[in-house]
Design an enzyme around this catalytic site. Structure first.
Site, short mmCIF file in Angstrom:
data_model
loop_
_atom_site.label_atom_id
_atom_site.label_comp_id
_atom_site.label_asym_id
_atom_site.label_seq_id
_atom_site.Cartn_x
_atom_site.Cartn_y
_atom_site.Cartn_z
N GLU A 507 -3.98 -23.71 0.18
CA GLU A 507 -3.39 -23.25 -1.07
C GLU A 507 -1.85 -23.27 -0.97
O GLU A 507 -1.25 -22.47 -0.25
CB GLU A 507 -3.89 -21.82 -1.36
CG GLU A 507 -3.27 -21.17 -2.58
CD GLU A 507 -3.62 -19.70 -2.70
OE1 GLU A 507 -2.97 -19.00 -3.47
OE2 GLU A 507 -4.56 -19.25 -2.01
N ASP A 580 -5.64 -17.75 0.35
CA ASP A 580 -5.12 -16.43 0.68
C ASP A 580 -6.21 -15.37 0.56
O ASP A 580 -7.17 -15.53 -0.23
CB ASP A 580 -3.95 -16.06 -0.23
CG ASP A 580 -2.74 -16.94 0.03
OD1 ASP A 580 -2.68 -17.56 1.12
OD2 ASP A 580 -1.84 -17.01 -0.84
N ASP A 582 -6.59 -12.67 -1.05
CA ASP A 582 -6.33 -11.80 -2.18
C ASP A 582 -7.16 -12.27 -3.37
O ASP A 582 -7.97 -13.19 -3.26
CB ASP A 582 -4.84 -11.77 -2.52
CG ASP A 582 -4.27 -13.16 -2.80
OD1 ASP A 582 -5.08 -14.11 -2.97
OD2 ASP A 582 -3.04 -13.31 -2.88
N ASP A 584 -6.28 -13.82 -6.15
CA ASP A 584 -5.99 -15.20 -6.55
C ASP A 584 -6.61 -16.19 -5.59
O ASP A 584 -7.12 -17.25 -6.00
CB ASP A 584 -4.46 -15.41 -6.61
CG ASP A 584 -3.83 -14.75 -7.83
OD1 ASP A 584 -4.56 -14.55 -8.82
OD2 ASP A 584 -2.64 -14.42 -7.78
#
Length: 727
Positions: A507, A580, A582, A584
């Site tokens: 990402e 990541d 998280d 997102d």
């Protein structure tokens, strides 16, 4: 007993092993008697003559002796009740999986005949359960169309059962009979209830259909309970609840208004599942569909007649070839969806034919002929040129249920997986051609709009197939000198060994920079993506191929997409999604998995798609003196709390923990140790245990319909911990 009596004619019912005197001649006689069972009467041996062949060659009748064969036996019994419902008798069927391993099937139909069958002198119940090729489905007029036609289903199950009990409500009475491995007789059951281990006494001279009770006038029905024989079935064979439920649901769809209840008493808590549908096969198609609709569910139906020559028993008892006229009813429900997977279920008299047959061949023939004709008529608008539609182009995205009903269909084997009646092909093709042509010629606004979308879809599939074939060779793995056709941002690996190579989809460019330093460039390739890719569950195939990120992923993997995907051409042994830790990152991972599920599903099915598990926290534990400090990584909030609590309890000092918001916050050494190095990393393999269920979940979470997704979020909110939300 005297010696001359030993040399006399043998009567099988005598127990010679006990009664013969111990002299030389009688010992010789007793040895010769071992070739004949002393437990049966002569009459009984004639009954078991046919069933013994079933026990010796069970695979011929039920396919196998594992769980598949066990389930086939269940459906031999259930299908008899279904045939009654199909003929208009009884609207409810109950199936009970008892705790002791037995299965019971109950219906409220006409009940098995209990009067004496004149040719054999046996009751109708005994004929059905002990005589092969005996029943009411040989053109006697009892059933105009039925799933059973060989007359061996009930007798085969009886032959392969350690015990079978049957009760029939008929004529104001409940009639009962029991069998042990095909033999009629009596079980001496104790206080614990019926058991196959109870002492059994076979009937010696004549069988008895006993009266077990009374019922109200007009009450009819049949109850059959049996225990599968452990001598026949393999040790691990078991009744599969999910398979039973799927088949029960399927049957309820095929006979509108029929209720089927399945009760499983084997677990700690009994489970009850009920099915009843009024919409028929149209509702069945909607249930099977997992993608967005291109058309509504269309119904195509019609009839046809044909003649065939069959042997008919004459008054003199001889089989005479006779030409008879048959009637065949065809009913089809179908719809096209936005996906490319094809789901076609075929049935003959509500019996599934998973391997198709003449009815499926006729359906595909009629469908292809009509669509080709329509494409030719609209060639200028569709811009097809000289290209010709293939069958797979027309079937892409199609969900269809095809049923035909006819008397005495010809199947290949007792398992009835393939229909062989030749005349059915032309009848089905004619019905499909006529009904579908009328739909395409309709002047209604909805019909015109939907038929135009179907033509657009099949032509798009044809062009995609031709394009994939043209560029197939360029999608093969390229070496370093041939990498000009691959995405410019791909950091490829040097090795050409597919089995040991890995593609990391990372990402963002910041993570790419760190990952380049952390990777093993011999075997690990990197492909960065910018933010959130296209949601392909909502988008069309053209939009997906036009999206730069999706196209780069498909081009990099090099195995094509959709129906043309060739797993053997994939350039990497593993594809690892590294996003990541998280919200997102989870969203990006979901979008990427949607792409793989919709267009590169074999990668998931073969277990070649993984999700990297980067750490959430880094804790530096301080050691006294010159001893190097210790680094601990934790991968969840719960693990972090447990580790810090344990360190505090032990009096260990540690600095301020570092919370990673993204992969870019790690240096190369940290990323290598925690996420990329095969010796230390943690990967989560992505699998699909149930493709249909997974498809429905993807459609729910990523599809166009907002209302069900909103309802799902509201209902699931209570089960979500606030600590899991990175906000």
């Amino acid at each position: 007993m005297k010696a001359r009596e030993c040399r006399g004619p043998l009567h099988v019912g005598w127990h010679f092993a006990v009664r013969v005197a111990p002299d030389a001649r009688c010992r010789r006689a007793s040895v010769s008697l071992t070739v004949v069972s002393s437990d049966y009467s002569a009459r009984h041996l004639s009954v078991l003559e046919g069933l013994e062949a079933v026990r010796k060659r069970p695979g011929m009748y039920i396919g196998s002796t594992d769980s598949r064969g066990l389930m086939h036996c269940v459906w031999e019994i259930i299908d008899n009740s279904v045939d009654e419902a199909l003929a208009g008798h009884g609207s409810d069927i109950e199936v009970v999986l008892h705790r002791d391993g037995s299965v019971e099937v109950r219906d409220h139909a006409r009940g098995i005949p209990v009067d004496i069958e004149p040719k054999t002198g046996l009751s109708g119940v005994e004929v059905v359960f002990t005589k092969l090729h005996a029943g009411g489905k040989f053109g006697s007029g009892s059933y105009s169309a039925s799933g059973g036609l060989h007359g061996v289903g009930a007798s085969v199950v009886n032959a392969l059962s350690e015990r079978l009990d049957v009760e029939v409500d008929r004529g104001g009475k409940t009639w009962a009979m029991s069998f042990h491995r095909g033999e009629p007789g009596r079980f001496a059951d104790g206080a614990d209830g019926p058991s196959p281990l109870s002492p059994f006494s076979p009937f010696e001279q004549s069988s008895e259909l006993r009266v077990a009770g009374k019922v109200a006038k007009g009450v009819t029905g049949t109850r059959i309970r049996y225990w599968a024989d452990p001598q026949i079935f393999t040790k691990g064979a078991s009744f599969q609840l999910e398979e039973l439920l799927a088949r029960a649901r399927q049957t309820a769809f095929l006979i509108p208004g029929l209720g089927i209840t399945v009760l499983d008493e084997r677990g700690d808590e009994p489970e009850t599942h009920g099915f009843r549908f009024e919409g028929g096969i149209s509702e069945f198609v909607e249930h099977l569909s997992t993608d967005g609709p291109v058309t509504d569910v269309w119904r195509l139906n019609g009839d046809g007649r044909f003649t065939e020559t069959v042997p008919v028993l004459s008054d003199r008892g001889a089989m005479v070839p006779t030409e008879v006229e048959r009637h065949c009813h065809v009913d089809v429900a179908l719809r096209w969806g936005t996906g490319y997977d094809t789901t076609v279920r075929t049935f003959v008299n509500i019996i599934a034919t998973p391997k198709g047959g003449t009815h499926l061949a006729g359906f595909e023939q009629g469908l292809l002929k009509v669509i080709r004709s329509q494409v030719e008529q609209n060639a200028r608008r569709l811009k097809v040129g000289n290209d010709k539609l293939d069958k797979d182009d027309v079937l892409a995205g199609l969900t269809a249920v095809l049923t035909v009903r006819l008397a005495e269909p010809q199947f290949e084997g007792q398992t009835k997986e393939v229909l062989g009646t030749p005349a059915v092909r032309s009848i089905v093709a004619s019905v499909v051609q006529k009904s579908l042509a009328e739909r395409f010629a309709s002047t209604k606004r909805d019909d015109k709009a939907q038929t135009a979308l179907v033509l657009d879809k099949v032509v798009a599939e044809m062009k995609a197939r031709i394009s994939a074939r043209t560029h197939k060779e360029t999608q093969r793995r390229k070496n370093a000198l041939e990498s000009s056709s691959l995405p410019a941002k791909l950091a490829d690996c040097r090795s050409s060994d597919v089995a040991h190579s890995e593609l990391f989809i990372v990402e963002g460019d910041s993570a790419l920079g760190t990952a380049k330093l952390a990777r093993d460039s011999e075997h690990q390739a990197l492909l960065p993506i910018r933010g959130k890719i296209l949601n392909v569950q909502k988008a069309s195939i053209a939009d997906m191929l036009g999206n730069a990120e999706c196209a780069a992923i498909i081009q990099t993997i090099g195995a094509g997409s959709g129906r043309t995907f060739d797993l053997s051409a994939a350039r990497y042994g593993k594809v690892i999604i590294m996003s990541d830790a998280d919200v997102d990152g989870a969203h990006i991972r979901t979008l990427l998995l949607t792409l793989f599920f919709r267009y590169m599903r074999p990668m998931i099915e073969e277990g070649r798609v993984f999700a990297a598990v980067p750490p959430l926290h880094r804790i530096i534990v301080q050691n006294p003196g010159t001893k190097p400090n210790e680094t601990i990584y934790t991968y969840s909030e719960a693990e972090f709390a447990a580790v810090t609590k344990d360190l505090t309890r032990r009096g260990r000092k540690f600095g301020e923990p570092q919370r990673y918001k993204g992969l870019g916050e790690m240096d190369a050494d940290q990323l290598a140790v925690t996420t990329m190095d095969p010796k230390h990393r943690m990967l989560r393999r992505v699998g699909v245990a149930d493709a249909e269920q997974a498809g429905r979940v993807f459609e729910l979470l990523m599809g166009n319909d907002v209302a069900p997704r909103k309802e799902f979020i509201i209902d699931s909110a209570n089960g979500l911990s606030r600590e899991r939300i990175d906000a």
